[in-house]
Design a protein around this motif. Structure first.
Motif, PDB file in Angstrom:
ATOM      1  N   ASP A  70       0.852  -1.124  -0.056  1.00  0.00           N
ATOM      2  CA  ASP A  70      -0.022   0.022  -0.118  1.00  0.00           C
ATOM      3  C   ASP A  70       0.811   1.223   0.121  1.00  0.00           C
ATOM      4  O   ASP A  70       1.832   1.181   0.649  1.00  0.00           O
ATOM      5  CB  ASP A  70      -0.955  -0.041   1.412  1.00  0.00           C
ATOM      6  N   ASN A  71       0.538   2.261  -0.688  1.00  0.00           N
ATOM      7  CA  ASN A  71       1.303   3.460  -0.782  1.00  0.00           C
ATOM      8  C   ASN A  71       0.957   4.543   0.141  1.00  0.00           C
ATOM      9  O   ASN A  71       1.404   5.683   0.348  1.00  0.00           O
ATOM     10  CB  ASN A  71       1.520   4.110  -2.432  1.00  0.00           C
ATOM     11  N   ARG A  72      -0.236   4.135   0.899  1.00  0.00           N
ATOM     12  CA  ARG A  72      -0.686   5.268   2.006  1.00  0.00           C
ATOM     13  C   ARG A  72      -0.162   4.580   3.465  1.00  0.00           C
ATOM     14  O   ARG A  72      -0.285   5.613   4.155  1.00  0.00           O
ATOM     15  CB  ARG A  72      -2.300   5.396   1.873  1.00  0.00           C
ATOM     16  N   LYS A  73      -0.196   3.683   3.687  1.00  0.00           N
ATOM     17  CA  LYS A  73       0.155   2.951   5.035  1.00  0.00           C
ATOM     18  C   LYS A  73       0.833   1.702   5.156  1.00  0.00           C
ATOM     19  O   LYS A  73       0.838   1.152   4.056  1.00  0.00           O
ATOM     20  CB  LYS A  73      -1.029   2.974   5.999  1.00  0.00           C
ATOM     21  N   ALA A  74       1.539   1.431   6.141  1.00  0.00           N
ATOM     22  CA  ALA A  74       2.300   0.146   6.433  1.00  0.00           C
ATOM     23  C   ALA A  74       1.314  -1.001   6.313  1.00  0.00           C
ATOM     24  O   ALA A  74       0.144  -0.814   6.736  1.00  0.00           O
ATOM     25  CB  ALA A  74       2.990   0.250   7.551  1.00  0.00           C
ATOM     26  N   LEU A  76       0.291  -3.953   8.077  1.00  0.00           N
ATOM     27  CA  LEU A  76       0.492  -4.440   9.424  1.00  0.00           C
ATOM     28  C   LEU A  76      -0.475  -5.612   9.561  1.00  0.00           C
ATOM     29  O   LEU A  76      -1.573  -5.766   9.167  1.00  0.00           O
ATOM     30  CB  LEU A  76      -0.072  -3.287  10.430  1.00  0.00           C
ATOM     31  N   PRO A  77       0.048  -6.856  10.296  1.00  0.00           N
ATOM     32  CA  PRO A  77       1.462  -6.728  10.724  1.00  0.00           C
ATOM     33  C   PRO A  77       2.614  -6.865   9.992  1.00  0.00           C
ATOM     34  O   PRO A  77       3.560  -6.615  10.127  1.00  0.00           O
ATOM     35  CB  PRO A  77       1.365  -8.070  11.731  1.00  0.00           C
ATOM     36  N   VAL A  78       2.354  -7.424   8.613  1.00  0.00           N
ATOM     37  CA  VAL A  78       3.492  -7.823   7.743  1.00  0.00           C
ATOM     38  C   VAL A  78       2.751  -7.570   6.358  1.00  0.00           C
ATOM     39  O   VAL A  78       1.467  -8.115   6.036  1.00  0.00           O
ATOM     40  CB  VAL A  78       4.142  -8.944   8.010  1.00  0.00           C
ATOM     41  N   SER A  79       3.551  -7.647   5.154  1.00  0.00           N
ATOM     42  CA  SER A  79       3.170  -7.760   3.892  1.00  0.00           C
ATOM     43  C   SER A  79       3.261  -9.465   3.757  1.00  0.00           C
ATOM     44  O   SER A  79       4.001  -9.934   4.349  1.00  0.00           O
ATOM     45  CB  SER A  79       4.183  -7.059   3.002  1.00  0.00           C
ATOM     46  N   GLU A  80       2.233  -9.627   2.751  1.00  0.00           N
ATOM     47  CA  GLU A  80       2.206 -11.164   2.574  1.00  0.00           C
ATOM     48  C   GLU A  80       2.437 -11.319   1.161  1.00  0.00           C
ATOM     49  O   GLU A  80       2.056 -10.520   0.186  1.00  0.00           O
ATOM     50  CB  GLU A  80       0.749 -11.589   2.977  1.00  0.00           C
ATOM     51  N   ILE A  81       3.015 -12.695   0.853  1.00  0.00           N
ATOM     52  CA  ILE A  81       3.334 -13.079  -0.678  1.00  0.00           C
ATOM     53  C   ILE A  81       1.978 -13.371  -1.342  1.00  0.00           C
ATOM     54  O   ILE A  81       1.174 -14.036  -0.577  1.00  0.00           O
ATOM     55  CB  ILE A  81       4.150 -14.185  -0.381  1.00  0.00           C
TER      56      ILE A  81
END
Length: 150
Positions: A70-74, A76-81
Motif C-alpha cells: 500500500d502506498n498510503r500506510k504500512a 500491518l502486521p506484515v506484507s504477505e506473499i
C-alpha cells in the motif's frame, strides 16, 4: 573475473608518499597490523580444488515474489506473499537453460483484501488470490517441487 581482480588490486595496493626524512619515497602499509596477502596466498585461494573456492553450481533457483503493498500506510502486521514463482535453471555454459518452473498465487490471510495500489503494481487481482491456496499450502507444494528435482 574483473570484479575479483579489482578487489585484489584494491586490497593489495599500498600508497607511496614522500617521507618527512630526506624526501625519500616510502611505502605506507594500509593493512595496519595485518600483512597484505602475498602472491602465494592468492594463488592458493584461486587454485583449482582450493578449500576456499566455492563449489561450482550445477543448478540455480530464481525466485521473484510479489506481495501485498500500500502506498498510503504500512501493511500491518506484515506484507504477505501473493505470488510465489520460481524458475529452475541448469548452469551448463552456453547450454544453460530453464529446466522447470513453479508458479502459484497465494491467498493472503492477515490482510485478505488487496489494495488498489497492490493490484495496479503487480497486476494480481482479488479473484486470483481469493481462489489461491494459503502460504502453508504453497510452501508444501514448493518443497515437493524442489524435491522432485533432487
Amino acid at each position: 573475473g574483473g570484479l575479483e581482480a579489482a578487489a585484489t588490486t584494491q586490497l593489495t595496493r599500498s600508497s607511496v608518499r614522500p617521507s618527512v626524512f630526506g624526501g625519500k619515497e616510502q611505502q605506507k602499509n594500509t593493512w595496519g597490523p595485518l600483512r597484505p596477502p602475498t602472491a602465494k596466498d592468492m594463488a592458493m585461494r584461486r587454485g583449482a580444488g582450493s578449500p576456499l573456492q566455492p563449489p561450482s553450481l550445477e543448478y540455480l533457483v530464481v525466485l521473484d515474489f510479489e506481495w501485498t503493498a500500500d502506498n498510503r500506510k504500512a501493511m500491518l502486521p506484515v506484507s504477505e506473499i501473493t505470488q510465489f514463482p520460481s524458475v529452475l535453471v541448469r548452469l551448463a555454459g552456453n547450454k544453460s537453460g530453464v529446466v522447470d518452473e513453479f508458479n502459484s498465487y497465494v491467498r493472503p490471510t492477515l490482510n485478505p483484501k488487496l489494495t488498489e495500489f497492490s493490484v495496479a503494481l503487480t497486476g494480481i487481482t482479488q479473484n486470483m488470490v481469493d481462489s489461491a491456496p494459503t502460504i502453508q499450502e504453497v510452501l508444501s507444494a514448493y518443497i515437493s517441487w524442489l524435491r522432485s528435482h533432487g
